[in-house]
Design an enzyme around this catalytic site. Sequence first.
Site: not given
Length: 499
Positions: A382, A173, A226, A281, A149, A176
Amino acid sequence: MKTVNHWIGGKTVEGASGNYGPVTDPATGEVTTQVALASADEVNAAVRIAQEAFQTWGQSSLAARTKVLFAYRALLDANRDAIAELITAEHGKVHSDALGEVARGLEIVELACGITTQLKGELSTSVSNRVDVAAIRQPLGVVAGITPFNFPAMVPMWMFPLAVACGNTFILKPSEKDPSAANKLAELASEAGLPAGVLNVVHGDKVAVDALLAHPGISAVSFVGSTPIARHIHTTASANGKRVQALGGAKNHMLVLPDADLDAAADAAVSAAYGSAGERCMAISAVVAVGAIGDELVEKIRERAEKIKIGPGNDPASEMGPLITAAHRDKVASYVKGAADQGADVVLDGTGYTVDGFEKGHWIGLSLLDNVKTDSDAYRDEIFGPVLCVLRAETYEEGVALINASPFGNGTAIFTRDGGAARRFQLEIEAGMVGVNVPIPVPVGYHSFGGWKDSLFGDHHVYGNDGIHFYTRGKVVTTRWPDPSEGHIGVDLGFPRNH
């Protein structure tokens, strides 16, 4: 309510599963859109269309592919603001940050425009008597990308431009949580002349992901997210015979030596820790202050952090927007609230922050934790939010050992005026990307992006030369054409004589 549907075969395809997910404006907390969530059957249908498209696209000329990519680059450039507005509306980041995301994605499109030089192959002539050997690279077939995201335009553009330039067809993909940017990228690709079925966008949740990982028609999977999910993607897709590049989480450190320009280091720490609300990240989430400079550095960071303007991403005055969801905001806040009990000094506490007129937004302020212990939750995990931890080390060696003990190895940086120390650091540090007086060492498009240790699962980094190698496979062709004057050679059961 607006509905974001799939993009398959060069057109919008309405969701058939009957399942939809909410898309929220993080600045207001309101659900503004719903996104169709694909079933396994819908994923299968998309793969079939991509396989059909590959039969033609995989055989197309490099000239035909690059013509489309040059046109695509022009359309992306012309639609920067429109793409950025979609990102801000669904992710929440400020408009300037969203524009920067589009610009970094464009770098990979530009690399794809020059794919002809990267796919030249190799030729050795006369390795034996009238024998030539050629090494060529060919596309894999249908490949998939599963993206996060936090960069809904840039990370997809890390993947599909190179994949299709190499002759593959692609199924994206996206997250969402902010799906609209992906559809816009696909629509512009179609407008640029990309044939139907070459780039497809299938929205969904775990059902769609699992279907992609298991589908025998998918040759390779790219992922950014992640570490636990990256490990799962790598294990599952590999077990199903797929090539995988899975980029995981990070805990990026910035080592500040006593000779560093502390004003520059503080500026860099604030930018790298709190930019994009820390939801990246490559954020610096841990500063390691060496020697006696710690107190002064923390004070300089605090002074700068307190001046950051937080507000809606579409407000030009805002420097930082909200977090993606209320649940994520609450999780980030929990690390700050528990920090003091685990030995940290809470210099800035951003929890409880609100913006007037937008009280239901997913707001959190900037937090700064000093004297953080390496066994605390705020250091080990994280956080993926605007929380900066400061740790202390007495020497350069102690600081490097602390950083290398982390299970993550994504990116790191050193701030110093000492060239010798910088040289040692770039060789001794265990991370895939290193900055010297550069806090966020994200490589340009023609160098590859990726970390070490628990930040990467698979053998290839993303984009650059690694990305091109990931989306192609090598083939070596050995050829012998007899000279017209030669007679019949006869049978020889020995090894070929090359000398």
